[in-house]
Motif scaffolding. Sequence first.
Motif, short mmCIF file in Angstrom:
data_model
loop_
_atom_site.label_atom_id
_atom_site.label_comp_id
_atom_site.label_asym_id
_atom_site.label_seq_id
_atom_site.Cartn_x
_atom_site.Cartn_y
_atom_site.Cartn_z
N LYS A 46 3.90 5.23 -4.94
CA LYS A 46 3.65 4.91 -3.53
C LYS A 46 2.27 4.30 -3.34
CE LYS A 46 6.75 8.30 -1.72
NZ LYS A 46 6.99 9.67 -1.54
N SER A 47 2.16 3.49 -2.31
CA SER A 47 0.90 2.81 -2.02
C SER A 47 -0.25 3.80 -1.89
CB SER A 47 1.05 2.01 -0.71
OG SER A 47 -0.10 1.24 -0.48
N ASN A 48 -1.37 3.47 -2.50
CA ASN A 48 -2.62 4.25 -2.49
C ASN A 48 -2.61 5.49 -3.38
OD1 ASN A 48 -4.00 2.45 -0.77
ND2 ASN A 48 -2.97 3.36 0.99
N GLU A 49 -1.53 5.75 -4.11
CA GLU A 49 -1.57 6.83 -5.09
C GLU A 49 -2.37 6.35 -6.30
OE1 GLU A 49 2.31 9.61 -4.81
OE2 GLU A 49 2.68 7.64 -5.70
N SER A 50 -3.09 7.27 -6.94
CA SER A 50 -3.94 6.89 -8.07
C SER A 50 -3.86 7.89 -9.21
CB SER A 50 -5.41 6.83 -7.63
OG SER A 50 -5.61 5.83 -6.70
N ILE A 51 -4.13 7.39 -10.40
CA ILE A 51 -4.37 8.21 -11.58
C ILE A 51 -5.74 7.77 -12.08
CG2 ILE A 51 -3.68 8.77 -13.94
CD1 ILE A 51 -0.81 8.00 -13.16
N ILE A 52 -6.63 8.73 -12.29
CA ILE A 52 -8.00 8.40 -12.68
C ILE A 52 -8.38 9.17 -13.94
CG2 ILE A 52 -10.44 8.53 -11.98
CD1 ILE A 52 -9.38 8.33 -9.06
N CYS A 53 -8.95 8.44 -14.89
CA CYS A 53 -9.51 9.05 -16.10
C CYS A 53 -11.02 8.89 -16.00
CB CYS A 53 -8.96 8.36 -17.35
SG CYS A 53 -9.59 9.08 -18.88
N LEU A 54 -11.70 9.93 -15.55
CA LEU A 54 -13.15 9.86 -15.36
C LEU A 54 -13.92 9.65 -16.67
CD1 LEU A 54 -13.86 12.47 -12.56
CD2 LEU A 54 -14.00 9.99 -12.41
N PRO A 55 -13.60 10.37 -17.75
CA PRO A 55 -14.37 10.17 -18.98
C PRO A 55 -14.31 8.72 -19.48
CG PRO A 55 -13.04 12.15 -19.15
CD PRO A 55 -12.61 11.44 -17.90
N ASN A 56 -13.17 8.07 -19.34
CA ASN A 56 -13.02 6.69 -19.83
C ASN A 56 -13.21 5.64 -18.74
OD1 ASN A 56 -12.54 7.64 -22.39
ND2 ASN A 56 -10.32 7.52 -22.23
N LYS A 57 -13.51 6.08 -17.53
CA LYS A 57 -13.75 5.18 -16.40
C LYS A 57 -12.57 4.23 -16.15
CE LYS A 57 -18.69 5.39 -16.90
NZ LYS A 57 -19.22 5.72 -18.18
N VAL A 58 -11.35 4.82 -16.11
CA VAL A 58 -10.13 4.05 -15.86
C VAL A 58 -9.49 4.57 -14.58
CG1 VAL A 58 -7.80 3.56 -16.72
CG2 VAL A 58 -9.72 3.62 -18.31
N GLU A 59 -9.11 3.65 -13.69
CA GLU A 59 -8.42 3.99 -12.46
C GLU A 59 -7.18 3.12 -12.33
OE1 GLU A 59 -8.98 3.99 -7.62
OE2 GLU A 59 -10.65 3.38 -8.88
N ILE A 60 -6.05 3.77 -12.07
CA ILE A 60 -4.78 3.07 -11.83
C ILE A 60 -4.39 3.40 -10.40
CG2 ILE A 60 -2.38 2.82 -12.54
CD1 ILE A 60 -4.44 2.20 -14.78
N THR A 61 -4.21 2.39 -9.55
CA THR A 61 -3.84 2.60 -8.15
C THR A 61 -2.68 1.69 -7.78
OG1 THR A 61 -6.14 3.11 -7.58
CG2 THR A 61 -4.70 2.53 -5.76
N VAL A 62 -1.72 2.26 -7.06
CA VAL A 62 -0.59 1.47 -6.57
C VAL A 62 -1.03 0.81 -5.27
CG1 VAL A 62 1.78 1.54 -5.70
CG2 VAL A 62 1.11 3.01 -7.61
N ILE A 63 -0.84 -0.49 -5.21
CA ILE A 63 -1.18 -1.27 -4.02
C ILE A 63 0.09 -1.93 -3.51
CG2 ILE A 63 -2.53 -3.21 -3.13
CD1 ILE A 63 -4.50 -2.68 -5.44
N SER A 64 0.35 -1.79 -2.23
CA SER A 64 1.55 -2.38 -1.64
C SER A 64 1.17 -3.31 -0.52
CB SER A 64 2.47 -1.27 -1.11
OG SER A 64 3.57 -1.83 -0.45
N ASP A 65 1.89 -4.41 -0.42
CA ASP A 65 1.67 -5.32 0.71
C ASP A 65 2.68 -5.06 1.82
OD1 ASP A 65 3.89 -6.26 -0.59
OD2 ASP A 65 3.18 -8.31 -0.79
N LYS A 66 3.49 -4.01 1.64
CA LYS A 66 4.46 -3.64 2.67
C LYS A 66 3.81 -2.69 3.67
CE LYS A 66 8.35 -3.75 -0.50
NZ LYS A 66 9.39 -2.94 -1.12
#
Length: 75
Positions: A46-66
């Motif tokens: 879903k839009s704005n949901e995220s998975i973040i890996c702080l030690p590796n400085k990685v962020e995955i975020t779902v972005i929707s234009d709907k």
Amino acid sequence: HYPLRRQRQMCIRDSCNTVQIKNGKVKMIYADCRDKICKNHKEISKSNESIICLPNKVEITVISDKSEDVDGVAK
């Protein structure tokens, strides 16, 4: 940016984080960080949901234009 409708698996940056997009959902399937919080996170779709890996400085975020993305409706 990667569409959720296309299945793929990819490594992120120089860190050892592997992300999988499958069946319209995103999941961190591998991480070399110590705590593995990102790997144990539920799949996101879903839009704005995220998975973040702080030690590796990685962020995955779902972005929707709907604009009709709704988590719930109250009456």
